[in-house]
Design an enzyme around this catalytic site. Sequence first.
Site, PDB file in Angstrom:
ATOM      1  N   ALA A 190       0.772  -1.239   0.000  1.00  0.00           N
ATOM      2  CA  ALA A 190       0.000   0.000   0.000  1.00  0.00           C
ATOM      3  C   ALA A 190       0.805   1.292   0.000  1.00  0.00           C
ATOM      4  O   ALA A 190       0.401   2.264  -0.640  1.00  0.00           O
ATOM      5  CB  ALA A 190      -0.954   0.007   1.199  1.00  0.00           C
ATOM      6  N   ALA A 191       1.893   1.372   0.761  1.00  0.00           N
ATOM      7  CA  ALA A 191       2.587   2.650   0.910  1.00  0.00           C
ATOM      8  C   ALA A 191       3.100   3.132  -0.441  1.00  0.00           C
ATOM      9  O   ALA A 191       3.467   2.311  -1.295  1.00  0.00           O
ATOM     10  CB  ALA A 191       3.742   2.498   1.892  1.00  0.00           C
ATOM     11  N   ARG A 214       7.450   4.061   5.888  1.00  0.00           N
ATOM     12  CA  ARG A 214       6.487   4.316   4.817  1.00  0.00           C
ATOM     13  C   ARG A 214       5.062   4.258   5.346  1.00  0.00           C
ATOM     14  O   ARG A 214       4.199   5.047   4.947  1.00  0.00           O
ATOM     15  CB  ARG A 214       6.690   3.301   3.687  1.00  0.00           C
ATOM     16  CG  ARG A 214       7.909   3.580   2.841  1.00  0.00           C
ATOM     17  CD  ARG A 214       8.311   2.365   1.999  1.00  0.00           C
ATOM     18  NE  ARG A 214       7.275   1.961   1.055  1.00  0.00           N
ATOM     19  CZ  ARG A 214       7.192   2.400  -0.193  1.00  0.00           C
ATOM     20  NH1 ARG A 214       8.091   3.262  -0.645  1.00  0.00           N
ATOM     21  NH2 ARG A 214       6.247   1.962  -1.004  1.00  0.00           N
ATOM     22  N   CYS A 267       4.744  -0.234 -12.181  1.00  0.00           N
ATOM     23  CA  CYS A 267       5.299   0.915 -12.896  1.00  0.00           C
ATOM     24  C   CYS A 267       6.536   0.458 -13.656  1.00  0.00           C
ATOM     25  O   CYS A 267       7.571   1.113 -13.661  1.00  0.00           O
ATOM     26  CB  CYS A 267       5.618   2.068 -11.942  1.00  0.00           C
ATOM     27  SG  CYS A 267       6.691   1.637 -10.563  1.00  0.00           S
TER      28      CYS A 267
END
Length: 455
Positions: free
Chosen positions: A225-226, A253, A347
């Site tokens: 999640a972070a 984080r 990404c």
Amino acid sequence: MALYSAAAAVLEGLERGQGGIKSLVYNSRFPHVRQLYALVAQTLRYSPVLEKLLAGAALLQAEKKLQPQLAKGLQCGGRWKALARRHRARLEAELARLKVQHKVSRNEDLLAPAQAASPGASQVPRYVRVNTLKTCVDDVIDFFKRQGYSYLGKAASVEELRALSGKKFVLDLHLPELLVFPPQTDFHDNLLYTSGHIILQDKASCLPAFLLAPAAGSHVIDACAAPGNKTSHLAAILKNKGQIFAFDVDTKRLATMNTMLMRAGVTGFQLAQQDFLTVDPGDPRYSKVTHILLDPSCSGSGMVTRGLREEAAPSTERLQALAGFQRKVLSHALSFPALRRLVYSTCSLHQEENEDVVHAVLQEHGSAFRLVNAFPSWPCRGLAAFPGAESCLRASPADMLTHGFFVAVLERCGEEAAAPSSLPTAAEQNPQHGETTEPRAAPRKRKRKKQRVKE
């Protein structure tokens, strides 16, 4: 002053090989990590030019106590700003000399051809996601108008985003709560940002939560999640109704994420410092989890703001290790008994981390899950690595003016979709700036405001 000192520390850590940009930025404990990341990345991009500028102006010889890394910031605050002003004439003269020498008129033209030609951060617009937990699109547009910005309506093409300049902005052509401003527009000190009414989030990063589209009241897992932008987006889609379980292994984080979520007005979430692979799918706490957002660790090769001094293309061994982990965590996510819909995103630009991972896991799970043809009007599709891979979507700075990104939507076979398999094409929709293109379309008249922000 604090920002530039923190940036200098990160740059020094990079030179000493103490880590990459992301790890050094998050470990810096600087309160505004995205602002720090952007400054470091931009400084690295212009590093060759800055080194010539500093050498030509002999600034380091004149100021013995000035760190080379800090000198590259050039726009420092406090006593560093006064120092920069003392040498402003020589710096401007040296910059002018460099431009004359290279026969260019813009600072960007001083970059090496490979740098200037690559679609980097300077070409990606500033995307602003309206946080509908606190406000609405109409009110945010009105706020920016009062600040002197010109609203041009909803964009009709990516080229309109590319043409933005000055203080002009538009509503994104794909995502209903995303405003688009010219590249490098800085909102880190803007009241809307500091109060959590807007989230500074790249367009591609908004796709996973948007395509997961859990209904209000759903139980959702954000597996990795972070720093929390996708988590806050999920909460906005859920309208703070339901439950979000967010996992990350990094304590710092998670602390940053908790602060951000509180500022954004997110409720109904549980943060856990835990490796998602150690979460038991049979735990009664997760028996109602129907949606999972999985954005695991990856090579980050799609991040256009990655520093020039970070590692180049990952080795074959590194890609194989990452892909092995990604297959394992995706397979684990699909083992949650009530799961109906999952979004897998990275990404990364590499097929090994994207299409190959999805294909391998789908084969492993047989006919239990299928790949959804998500967002058919999105022009950039998955690579033809296996039949049906075009159902996945990709994003790139060159084609979509975003970071490089990959998204796949998986759905349990035989289940009614939590959100439709396809979203309307551009020709089928013509919403005004306050309306949504999501399947659970709200009434055409949006509530005018939740919390009006006054200047």
